[in-house]
Design an enzyme around this catalytic site. Structure first.
Site, PDB file in Angstrom:
ATOM      1  N   GLU A 198       8.241 -14.893 -10.942  1.00  0.00           N
ATOM      2  CA  GLU A 198       7.682 -13.591 -10.560  1.00  0.00           C
ATOM      3  C   GLU A 198       7.067 -12.841 -11.732  1.00  0.00           C
ATOM      4  O   GLU A 198       5.992 -12.268 -11.606  1.00  0.00           O
ATOM      5  CB  GLU A 198       8.790 -12.693  -9.965  1.00  0.00           C
ATOM      6  CG  GLU A 198       9.169 -13.033  -8.550  1.00  0.00           C
ATOM      7  CD  GLU A 198      10.269 -12.113  -8.031  1.00  0.00           C
ATOM      8  OE1 GLU A 198      10.164 -11.675  -6.887  1.00  0.00           O
ATOM      9  OE2 GLU A 198      11.242 -11.846  -8.761  1.00  0.00           O
TER      10      GLU A 198
ATOM     11  N   CYS B 262       0.829  -1.202   0.000  1.00  0.00           N
ATOM     12  CA  CYS B 262       0.000   0.000   0.000  1.00  0.00           C
ATOM     13  C   CYS B 262       0.867   1.256   0.000  1.00  0.00           C
ATOM     14  O   CYS B 262       2.005   1.226   0.466  1.00  0.00           O
ATOM     15  CB  CYS B 262      -0.875   0.036   1.247  1.00  0.00           C
ATOM     16  SG  CYS B 262      -1.861  -1.428   1.453  1.00  0.00           S
TER      17      CYS B 262
ATOM     18  N   GLU C 152      17.489 -18.046  -7.592  1.00  0.00           N
ATOM     19  CA  GLU C 152      17.135 -16.664  -7.955  1.00  0.00           C
ATOM     20  C   GLU C 152      16.660 -16.588  -9.413  1.00  0.00           C
ATOM     21  O   GLU C 152      15.691 -15.887  -9.720  1.00  0.00           O
ATOM     22  CB  GLU C 152      18.345 -15.751  -7.701  1.00  0.00           C
ATOM     23  CG  GLU C 152      18.190 -14.296  -8.115  1.00  0.00           C
ATOM     24  CD  GLU C 152      17.031 -13.559  -7.463  1.00  0.00           C
ATOM     25  OE1 GLU C 152      16.436 -14.069  -6.514  1.00  0.00           O
ATOM     26  OE2 GLU C 152      16.697 -12.461  -7.954  1.00  0.00           O
TER      27      GLU C 152
ATOM     28  N   ARG D 211       5.230  -0.344  -6.169  1.00  0.00           N
ATOM     29  CA  ARG D 211       5.216  -1.197  -4.987  1.00  0.00           C
ATOM     30  C   ARG D 211       4.208  -2.334  -5.107  1.00  0.00           C
ATOM     31  O   ARG D 211       4.264  -3.292  -4.351  1.00  0.00           O
ATOM     32  CB  ARG D 211       4.904  -0.357  -3.745  1.00  0.00           C
ATOM     33  CG  ARG D 211       5.942   0.715  -3.503  1.00  0.00           C
ATOM     34  CD  ARG D 211       5.438   1.720  -2.502  1.00  0.00           C
ATOM     35  NE  ARG D 211       5.249   1.102  -1.209  1.00  0.00           N
ATOM     36  CZ  ARG D 211       6.162   1.088  -0.254  1.00  0.00           C
ATOM     37  NH1 ARG D 211       7.329   1.650  -0.457  1.00  0.00           N
ATOM     38  NH2 ARG D 211       5.928   0.518   0.900  1.00  0.00           N
TER      39      ARG D 211
ATOM     40  N   LYS E  55       6.416  -4.613  -3.990  1.00  0.00           N
ATOM     41  CA  LYS E  55       7.844  -4.324  -3.940  1.00  0.00           C
ATOM     42  C   LYS E  55       8.361  -4.457  -2.526  1.00  0.00           C
ATOM     43  O   LYS E  55       9.446  -4.980  -2.291  1.00  0.00           O
ATOM     44  CB  LYS E  55       8.089  -2.906  -4.463  1.00  0.00           C
ATOM     45  CG  LYS E  55       9.553  -2.505  -4.524  1.00  0.00           C
ATOM     46  CD  LYS E  55      10.283  -3.256  -5.609  1.00  0.00           C
ATOM     47  CE  LYS E  55      11.762  -3.009  -5.620  1.00  0.00           C
ATOM     48  NZ  LYS E  55      12.483  -4.114  -6.292  1.00  0.00           N
TER      49      LYS E  55
ATOM     50  N   LYS F 206      13.006 -15.302 -10.518  1.00  0.00           N
ATOM     51  CA  LYS F 206      12.759 -14.200 -11.472  1.00  0.00           C
ATOM     52  C   LYS F 206      11.726 -14.630 -12.508  1.00  0.00           C
ATOM     53  O   LYS F 206      10.817 -13.886 -12.832  1.00  0.00           O
ATOM     54  CB  LYS F 206      14.047 -13.786 -12.204  1.00  0.00           C
ATOM     55  CG  LYS F 206      15.049 -12.999 -11.421  1.00  0.00           C
ATOM     56  CD  LYS F 206      14.679 -11.558 -11.165  1.00  0.00           C
ATOM     57  CE  LYS F 206      13.912 -11.373  -9.914  1.00  0.00           C
ATOM     58  NZ  LYS F 206      14.482 -11.351  -8.632  1.00  0.00           N
TER      59      LYS F 206
ATOM     60  N   ASN G 273      -1.862   2.248   5.918  1.00  0.00           N
ATOM     61  CA  ASN G 273      -0.966   1.130   5.557  1.00  0.00           C
ATOM     62  C   ASN G 273      -0.720   0.328   6.829  1.00  0.00           C
ATOM     63  O   ASN G 273      -0.543   0.912   7.894  1.00  0.00           O
ATOM     64  CB  ASN G 273       0.403   1.651   5.094  1.00  0.00           C
ATOM     65  CG  ASN G 273       0.365   2.251   3.714  1.00  0.00           C
ATOM     66  OD1 ASN G 273      -0.680   2.296   3.089  1.00  0.00           O
ATOM     67  ND2 ASN G 273       1.507   2.705   3.248  1.00  0.00           N
ATOM     68  N   GLY G 274      -0.661  -1.003   6.704  1.00  0.00           N
ATOM     69  CA  GLY G 274      -0.384  -1.834   7.880  1.00  0.00           C
ATOM     70  C   GLY G 274      -1.563  -2.721   8.196  1.00  0.00           C
ATOM     71  O   GLY G 274      -2.512  -2.819   7.413  1.00  0.00           O
TER      72      GLY G 274
ATOM     73  N   HIS H 121      17.086 -37.310  -6.650  1.00  0.00           N
ATOM     74  CA  HIS H 121      16.377 -37.775  -5.454  1.00  0.00           C
ATOM     75  C   HIS H 121      14.904 -37.385  -5.478  1.00  0.00           C
ATOM     76  O   HIS H 121      14.303 -37.150  -4.419  1.00  0.00           O
ATOM     77  CB  HIS H 121      17.056 -37.226  -4.190  1.00  0.00           C
ATOM     78  CG  HIS H 121      18.461 -37.692  -4.032  1.00  0.00           C
ATOM     79  ND1 HIS H 121      18.788 -39.018  -3.828  1.00  0.00           N
ATOM     80  CD2 HIS H 121      19.642 -37.022  -4.091  1.00  0.00           C
ATOM     81  CE1 HIS H 121      20.107 -39.134  -3.744  1.00  0.00           C
ATOM     82  NE2 HIS H 121      20.649 -37.938  -3.912  1.00  0.00           N
TER      83      HIS H 121
ATOM     84  N   TRP I 192      -3.100  -2.766  -1.385  1.00  0.00           N
ATOM     85  CA  TRP I 192      -2.760  -4.162  -1.678  1.00  0.00           C
ATOM     86  C   TRP I 192      -3.534  -4.975  -0.638  1.00  0.00           C
ATOM     87  O   TRP I 192      -3.254  -4.869   0.563  1.00  0.00           O
ATOM     88  CB  TRP I 192      -1.251  -4.354  -1.527  1.00  0.00           C
ATOM     89  CG  TRP I 192      -0.721  -5.682  -1.977  1.00  0.00           C
ATOM     90  CD1 TRP I 192      -0.438  -6.056  -3.265  1.00  0.00           C
ATOM     91  CD2 TRP I 192      -0.367  -6.792  -1.144  1.00  0.00           C
ATOM     92  NE1 TRP I 192       0.070  -7.333  -3.271  1.00  0.00           N
ATOM     93  CE2 TRP I 192       0.122  -7.815  -1.998  1.00  0.00           C
ATOM     94  CE3 TRP I 192      -0.410  -7.035   0.229  1.00  0.00           C
ATOM     95  CZ2 TRP I 192       0.560  -9.043  -1.514  1.00  0.00           C
ATOM     96  CZ3 TRP I 192       0.028  -8.259   0.705  1.00  0.00           C
ATOM     97  CH2 TRP I 192       0.500  -9.253  -0.168  1.00  0.00           C
TER      98      TRP I 192
HETATM   99  C1  G6P Z   1       9.009  -8.828  -1.913  1.00  0.00           C
HETATM  100  C2  G6P Z   1       9.549  -8.479  -3.285  1.00  0.00           C
HETATM  101  C3  G6P Z   1      10.795  -9.301  -3.579  1.00  0.00           C
HETATM  102  C4  G6P Z   1      11.820  -9.103  -2.468  1.00  0.00           C
HETATM  103  C5  G6P Z   1      11.227  -9.455  -1.100  1.00  0.00           C
HETATM  104  C6  G6P Z   1      12.161  -9.061   0.033  1.00  0.00           C
HETATM  105  O1  G6P Z   1       8.473 -10.099  -1.919  1.00  0.00           O
HETATM  106  O2  G6P Z   1       8.576  -8.701  -4.275  1.00  0.00           O
HETATM  107  O3  G6P Z   1      11.366  -8.887  -4.803  1.00  0.00           O
HETATM  108  O4  G6P Z   1      12.938  -9.888  -2.717  1.00  0.00           O
HETATM  109  O5  G6P Z   1      10.017  -8.725  -0.910  1.00  0.00           O
HETATM  110  O6  G6P Z   1      12.249  -7.671   0.073  1.00  0.00           O
HETATM  111  P1  G6P Z   1      13.423  -6.863   0.711  1.00  0.00           P
HETATM  112  O7  G6P Z   1      13.049  -5.427   0.477  1.00  0.00           O
HETATM  113  O8  G6P Z   1      13.436  -7.206   2.176  1.00  0.00           O
HETATM  114  O9  G6P Z   1      14.682  -7.247   0.032  1.00  0.00           O
END
Ligand code: G6P
Length: 615
Positions: free
Chosen positions: A494, A2, A487, A27, A610, A491, A103-104, A510, A77
């Site tokens: 995501e 948010c 990673e 975000r 984000k 990606k 927010n929160g 396994h 969000w």
């Molecule tokens: C969210 C984002 C990810 C990020 C993760 C951790 O899930 O979409 O891209 O890696 O948060 O965020 P941070 O800001 O703690 O690295």
């Protein structure tokens, strides 16, 4: 997640708030709304989906408002209640005179809601936020003082909040308050702002004051007053925000993600500058505040992080153990929180976070701090809540990262870990001089190698096109590149929503091997000269024997690879131990081009945020 912006000032209120929300859009959100103080009335507009819908709605209805003098805006969000118009913010009290954006998460909202319903309040949404609106309105009816009403109400809230409140009968003020959720006040001339994050206001002012937990701000166009929960005024330092508004532009790239991938060579140079310039001199990591004697004795490190930062942490474990011989545990913050850890005063706990606002990591760090651990934070946001918990702080200096999928912040975190691991090795004298020189020499060369990859992405684009119709992928690697496989797969998931899983190559046999056939491509990360090359190669052959299509990511020039692999993504020659900084780049690009080819919303993938400020 948010986002909030409140504005009081001389500019066009609607477009200022919309621009602020646009700058927070990255975000991740599912609905948006705005409340305006206009001609003695509060007017509210909300829409579902992208911000452009709110812009169109406001354009359509612009004859409904005359000259708004202030307003608050929000992107939501969903946490409590589905994404819907009725659940979108701003929320109002029963009579609609008071509006709030939040927010929160309010943890005790059910109890409060019941109490308020019994008192006659009419609830319309399923959100926790609406409770705040009714609660403050109830207090306001007693005191007719909005600031006091907010102060009295927030005392009853449990959980996390950053709120902005307006009332029809207090037409000159916006009241903000926060606890466990970020909020800052932007200071201008004849105008002031309240926002949940810097990008919302950076186009308008570089001067800001950060609210701390349990502080309340009363903002008018000419004044800002900050008080504690007892109403005592607090004088706060005005800080200069670290960014240019330019960083929010795509600079000619189609997406922020592509721009950010291309920024990586400079980000690395930036990150190394001042810390590593002479391969014969020790790295200069003055950010690590532990004295040499304490570092020499250090034998336990715990690293906590989420998402992409967790993968950087895994590389960190590998290289700290390798270079400095210190035992390192890595754990997802959300798991660390619910475990009886052995963290104590002799542990160095490292929190890694791009945003510095991830709720799980903040809670985990607070828990570690309570146990007496020394806290080191590696973050892209030295102005964040997490940074404020640090005994030592390594800013990764990646600049603002707008695309939800983290790229440049990841490589920047990796570089910070290499510097930290070398620093620890130098203090502990665990590596000989020539190994240290070679490592430093190669570290300085890494940006050039990434530039080489970025200078010609044709093969990666071709591979993306050829493989974009597959519904499942497996990424395999061993050792220091296992996090690269995880990673790379993350990606792809995501931004393209393709099911991709990273595995330790040795684990393939396994279980996961049962899934292999011609519909499941396997991507192998293989660095010749390294200790894992031959083994990953034979694991790839095992996959080929099950008819899987194979992709190699490698610096090998062996022509025979073309017989085994259906596609070979080449990277420049690099030592295995430093290769994660290089191997991640083609995987970012592969995910990018697959998603782009499939027409996905690359910078703002569905359901993702984000920075995740709820646990
Ligand atoms: C969210 C984002 C990810 C990020 C993760 C951790 O899930 O979409 O891209 O890696 O948060 O965020 P941070 O800001 O703690 O690295």
């Amino acid at each position: 997640m948010c986002g909030i912006i409140g504005y009081a000032g001389y500019r066009d209120v609607v477009s200022t708030i919309l621009q602020g929300l646009t700058n927070l859009e990255y975000r991740g959100y599912d609905s948006a709304g705005i409340a305006l103080q206009d001609n003695g009335e509060i007017k509210i507009y909300k829409t579902l989906g992208k911000l452009v819908n709110l812009k169109n709605e406001l354009e359509k209805k612009k004859t409904e408002f005359e000259h708004p003098t202030m307003g608050i805006g929000h992107i939501r969000w969903a946490t409590h209640g589905s994404p819907s118009l009725v659940n979108a913010h701003p929320h109002t009290c029963t009579c609609g005179k008071l509006v709030v954006v939040h927010n929160g998460i309010i943890e005790n909202y059910k109890e409060l809601r019941e109490e308020l319903i019994n008192k006659g309040c009419k609830f319309r949404s399923q959100t926790d936020t609406e409770t705040i609106a009714h609660l403050i309105a109830e207090e306001y009816s007693k005191t007719k003082d909005l600031e006091a009403a907010v102060r009295n109400s927030v005392k009853k809230l449990q959980g996390a909040y950053a709120i902005c409140v307006m009332h029809k009968n207090a037409p000159d003020i916006i009241v903000g308050a926060r606890k466990h959720a970020p909020m800052l006040i932007g200071i201008g001339e004849g105008e002031n702002f309240i926002a949940s994050d810097t990008p919302a206001i950076i186009e308008y002012t570089k001067k800001a004051v950060y609210l701390d937990d349990n502080q309340i701000a009363v903002v008018t166009k000419n004044n800002v007053k900050i008080t504690d929960t007892n109403g005592n005024e607090i004088k706060k330092k005005i800080e200069i925000l670290p960014w240019e508004s330019m960083s929010l532009s795509k600079m000619g790239y189609k997406h922020f993600m592509l721009k950010e991938i291309n920024e990586q060579p400079d980000v690395i140079r930036n990150n190394l500058s001042g810390k590593l310039f002479d391969i014969d001199a020790p790295v200069n990591l003055k950010e690590v505040k532990l004295d040499k004697a304490a570092l020499k004795k250090l034998n336990k490190i715990e690293i906590i992080a989420c998402g992409t930062s967790l993968h950087a942490a895994m590389v960190g474990k590998y290289i700290i153990e390798d270079f400095a011989g210190i035992s390192v545990e890595v754990e997802a913050s959300s798991e660390y929180i619910y475990r009886k850890t052995t963290t104590d005063a002799s542990t160095l706990v490292v929190g890694v976070s791009q945003s510095g606002e991830t709720a799980d990591t903040i809670t985990a760090i607070k828990q570690a701090k309570k146990k007496g651990a020394k806290i080191l934070i590696i973050t892209n946001r030295p102005d964040s809540n997490m940074a404020r918990l640090a005994d030592s702080l390594i800013p990764v200096n990646a600049g603002i990262e707008v695309s939800v999928a983290a790229t440049k912040s990841y490589t920047a975190q990796l570089i910070s870990f290499y510097l930290l691991a070398i620093h620890l090795a130098e203090v502990k004298e665990s590596l000989d001089k020539s190994t240290l020189r070679n490592l430093k020499h190669e570290l300085i060369q890494l940006p050039y190698k990434i530039e080489e990859i970025l200078s010609d992405t044709t093969k990666i684009q071709e591979c993306a096109k050829n493989f974009s119709s597959y519904k499942n992928f497996i990424y395999i690697a061993r050792g220091v590149n296992l996090p690269t496989a995880l990673e790379g797969a993350l990606k792809l998931k995501e931004i393209s929503y393709i099911n991709a899983t990273g595995y330790a190559a040795g684990e393939l046999k396994h279980g996961p091997i049962a899934m292999l056939d011609e519909t499941m491509p396997v991507l192998s990360v293989m660095i010749p000269g390294g200790i894992t090359y031959e083994k990953v190669l034979s694991n790839s052959e095992e996959a080929k024997a099950r008819n899987a299509k194979l992709i190699a990511l490698t610096s090998s020039t062996d022509k025979a690879l073309y017989n085994l692999f259906d596609a070979v993504l080449k990277i420049p020659k690099v030592s295995e131990i430093l290769s994660p900084v290089i191997t991640c780049v083609p995987l970012q690009l592969l995910a990018y081009y697959i998603a782009e080819f499939l027409g996905k919303d690359v910078d703002q993938p569905r359901n993702l945020a984000k920075s995740v400020t709820v646990e």
